[in-house]
Design a protein around this motif. Structure first.
Motif, PDB file in Angstrom:
ATOM      1  N   CYS A 416     -62.652  15.217 -22.857  1.00 45.01           N
ATOM      2  CA  CYS A 416     -63.455  16.265 -23.485  1.00 45.01           C
ATOM      3  C   CYS A 416     -62.970  16.593 -24.885  1.00 45.01           C
ATOM      4  N   TYR A 417     -61.792  16.146 -25.259  1.00 47.12           N
ATOM      5  CA  TYR A 417     -61.256  16.408 -26.600  1.00 47.12           C
ATOM      6  C   TYR A 417     -61.194  15.159 -27.473  1.00 47.12           C
ATOM      7  N   LYS A 418     -61.114  13.994 -26.876  1.00 49.76           N
ATOM      8  CA  LYS A 418     -60.947  12.769 -27.658  1.00 49.76           C
ATOM      9  C   LYS A 418     -62.197  12.489 -28.476  1.00 49.76           C
ATOM     10  N   GLY A 419     -62.029  12.390 -29.794  1.00 48.76           N
ATOM     11  CA  GLY A 419     -63.150  12.137 -30.692  1.00 48.76           C
ATOM     12  C   GLY A 419     -64.168  13.260 -30.716  1.00 48.76           C
ATOM     13  N   GLN A 420     -63.752  14.473 -30.408  1.00 45.15           N
ATOM     14  CA  GLN A 420     -64.680  15.572 -30.221  1.00 45.15           C
ATOM     15  C   GLN A 420     -64.893  16.410 -31.484  1.00 45.15           C
ATOM     16  N   PHE A 421     -63.900  16.477 -32.369  1.00 43.51           N
ATOM     17  CA  PHE A 421     -63.917  17.460 -33.445  1.00 43.51           C
ATOM     18  C   PHE A 421     -64.379  16.861 -34.768  1.00 43.51           C
ATOM     19  N   GLN A 422     -65.283  17.581 -35.414  1.00 43.51           N
ATOM     20  CA  GLN A 422     -65.727  17.166 -36.743  1.00 43.51           C
ATOM     21  C   GLN A 422     -64.764  17.626 -37.851  1.00 43.51           C
ATOM     22  N   LEU A 423     -63.921  18.618 -37.526  1.00 44.37           N
ATOM     23  CA  LEU A 423     -62.998  19.149 -38.524  1.00 44.37           C
ATOM     24  C   LEU A 423     -61.701  19.545 -37.839  1.00 44.37           C
ATOM     25  N   LEU A 424     -60.600  19.189 -38.457  1.00 47.52           N
ATOM     26  CA  LEU A 424     -59.264  19.569 -38.000  1.00 47.52           C
ATOM     27  C   LEU A 424     -58.587  20.344 -39.115  1.00 47.52           C
ATOM     28  N   TYR A 425     -58.151  21.575 -38.797  1.00 45.59           N
ATOM     29  CA  TYR A 425     -57.413  22.395 -39.766  1.00 45.59           C
ATOM     30  C   TYR A 425     -55.981  22.541 -39.273  1.00 45.59           C
TER      31      TYR A 425
END
Length: 589
Positions: A416-425
């Motif tokens: 559910c987290y792998k390759g999930q985020f369009q932005l990392l801060y």
């Protein structure tokens, strides 16, 4: 119940020993043993000139201006929208060490300028007190306007967020809210009903119990100011930080302000307000100074300390005493009149700019969040009229998910987290967590924005440059490449997920996520403990924060990525284009 929290909860129930940093010896010399991530133990000295650790080991406010995360993320893919023609596109953002929620608040306040989108903010902190402050701040920002007006909300936010001492009415509000939250945390159903934007499902049971204990302490489970003597703790931290320079502390604060913060772009911070904060911890004096005398318990954090060979739980203040909370909302503004100068001096102080920006931020949030929720509810009513006479209420336009402490290196194991985020801060205090495993959680074409240490006054220029270089190395190892085009920034480093065509800020469709021309419109307006124990967590198994010691070993620690912890309507970041109606010049950094 607190007992589930193991030793952490049990020691909180018994009552924590309040700990202030002991004054240095006759010569102001003490020995400091500290660990840094992936490095052997190091030995540093606290000299008569001070410890050089003004930022502390726990961060309570940001060390960079708030940014619109939607402007930093890649634009919505038209192909993906075609598959979900009747659904709202989502933006998933992972934030490490954002601390005070300023970026989330700024994003929600500016959301009216963008196509409709549902936000999922995944927040990972290194201590549960920061999680609790997140929840309290959002509860305040989303307070019903009929119960608390805009000015009262803004002033309450500023005092709770940035002052070591509170006025009695504000302290009463904190106690009431903390008591309410302490009852909601152990009851998921009631929590989902009353705070639908909040998700604690990813926290472990012992972390939820510890979070409940934090709220109970804020609510006044331990009565009296002696439970957390903030003024004494602040003075003790200051004495250890300055050493023999304590008697000349006003001169030291003037030097740090004029020769460091002003030179790095924070010229609007006034000498008077900076001195007052350095001396007392009160950054925003909105009333008479005599009104501020109640300790701000939200700035307390716990540690396990060594006392006569035994481990004891202690509560103290280990936050910033060097830079202050002025940077997050006070050095930039959309209203260019706030940044005017007269005879070379700013006409507004950082405190005044912060007060204006926070009020505008809350106003814009109220204009967007509630109308959007009402609009979504009416759409569901129309769409489901034939099937059900009472359709389910529309979901909140955003959700804040708090992740388990120390889970940064294991997120990629979950689908559910792998390759999930369009932005990392990533905040400057969490850069050591930037790894290929974390990079695997970012979707192809995703973005990475890293906060730099520009406003840490204890760092010299060569250390800032070494830190920036190290950030670039870690980002490259994690699978990111620098973004091309745009003005170089000393506050943020921006990258994109390698393997895709390099985005350029010169492309109007991509430039800092600028809204399409047809959507450009003005926002809708609404009607110190001993240093050797500093890295010891209060809860067993909780990852310690990683302070950077400004001693003879500090530059080496920078090169090994042992970084200090970081850290409304906030100023816009460099390279970020805003609509012409709200565009204002950004101070040169």
């Amino acid at each position: 119940m607190i007992e589930k929290g193991g030793d952490y909860g049990q020691q909180l129930r018994r009552g924590l020993r309040t700990s202030a940093q002991p004054r240095a010896g006759r010569e102001g010399v003490s020995r400091v043993i500290w660990k840094d991530k992936g490095c052997a133990d190091r030995t540093a000295m606290t000299t008569p000139a001070g410890s050089g650790t003004g930022f502390g080991s726990v961060s309570w406010w940001g060390l960079s201006p708030a940014v619109d995360l939607q402007a930093e993320s890649p634009p919505v893919d038209p192909d993906s929208q075609a598959d979900t023609e009747h659904e709202t596109p989502e933006l998933n953002v992972l934030l490490l060490g954002s601390v005070d929620g300023r970026h989330l608040l700024r994003t929600l306040a500016r959301a009216a300028l963008w196509p409709r989108r549902r936000f999922h903010f995944y927040v990972l902190e290194n201590n549960l007190e920061a999680v609790a402050r997140h929840v309290l701040i959002f509860s305040l920002a989303l307070e019903d306007p009929e119960k608390m007006g805009l000015q009262e909300r803004s002033e309450t936010f500023l005092e709770v967020w940035g002052n070591a001492l509170l006025r009695p009415p504000v302290a009463a509000f904190v106690r009431a809210q903390a008591g309410r939250l302490a009852h909601l945390v152990p009851e998921p159903d009631r929590l989902a009903e009353q705070l639908p934007w909040l998700s604690l499902g990813a926290l472990k049971f012992r972390e939820r119990d510890a979070l409940e204990a934090v709220f109970r302490f804020w609510a006044g489970g331990e009565k009296g100011p002696e439970a957390f003597p903030m003024s004494r703790l602040w003075d003790s931290r200051l004495r250890q930080y300055l050493g023999s320079r304590y008697d000349a502390r006003r001169g030291v604060s003037d030097w740090d302000l004029h020769m460091k913060l002003h030179d790095r772009g924070a010229r609007v911070i006034h000498t008077r307000e900076f001195r007052r904060w350095r001396d007392t911890g009160v950054a925003f004096e909105l009333r008479d100074s005599s009104a501020y005398h109640v300790p701000n318990r939200t700035l307390a954090s716990g540690r396990l300390l060594s006392l006569r060979g035994e481990r004891v739980a202690a509560r103290g203040y280990w936050g910033d005493i060097a830079t202050g909370p002025f940077v997050a909302f006070g050095i930039e503004a959309d209203d260019e009149t706030l940044l005017k100068t007269s005879n070379g001096q700013p006409v507004k102080t950082a405190g005044e700019i912060t007060e204006h920006n926070v009020a505008e931020l809350f106003r814009e949030m109220a204009a967007w969040v509630r109308p959007r929720a009402a609009q979504g509810d009416s759409e569901q009513v129309q769409g489901g009229a034939e099937e059900s006479p009472e359709p389910a209420p529309a979901p909140e336009p955003f959700t804040v998910h708090f992740l388990s402490l120390g889970s940064a290196h294991t997120l990629h194991h979950k689908s559910c987290y792998k390759g999930q985020f369009q932005l990392l801060y990533v905040a400057c205090g969490m850069v050591h967590l930037l790894s290929p495993e974390l990079g695997a959680c970012v979707a192809p074409g995703g973005r990475l924005i890293v906060e730099l240490a520009q406003f840490l006054v204890d760092l010299r220029q060569e250390q800032l440059q070494a830190f920036s270089s190290r950030v670039g190395e870690l980002a490259q190892a994690a699978g990111f490449a620098p973004q091309l085009g745009g003005k170089p920034s000393d506050i943020f480093a921006r990258f994109y997920k390698a393997g895709d065509s390099a985005p350029s800020h010169e492309d109007p469709a991509v430039e800092s996520g600028t809204p399409p021309p047809e959507l450009l419109a003005p926002p809708i307006e609404a009607t110190d403990p001993p240093p050797e124990d500093r890295t010891q967590p209060l809860e067993p198994g909780t990852p310690p924060s990683e302070p950077l010691k400004l001693t003879s070993d500090s530059q080496a620690s920078l090169l090994e990525a042992s970084v200090p912890p970081t850290g409304s309507q906030a100023p816009k970041s460099e390279n970020q284009t805003v609509p012409p109606e709200t565009k204002s010049p950004t101070p040169e950094i």
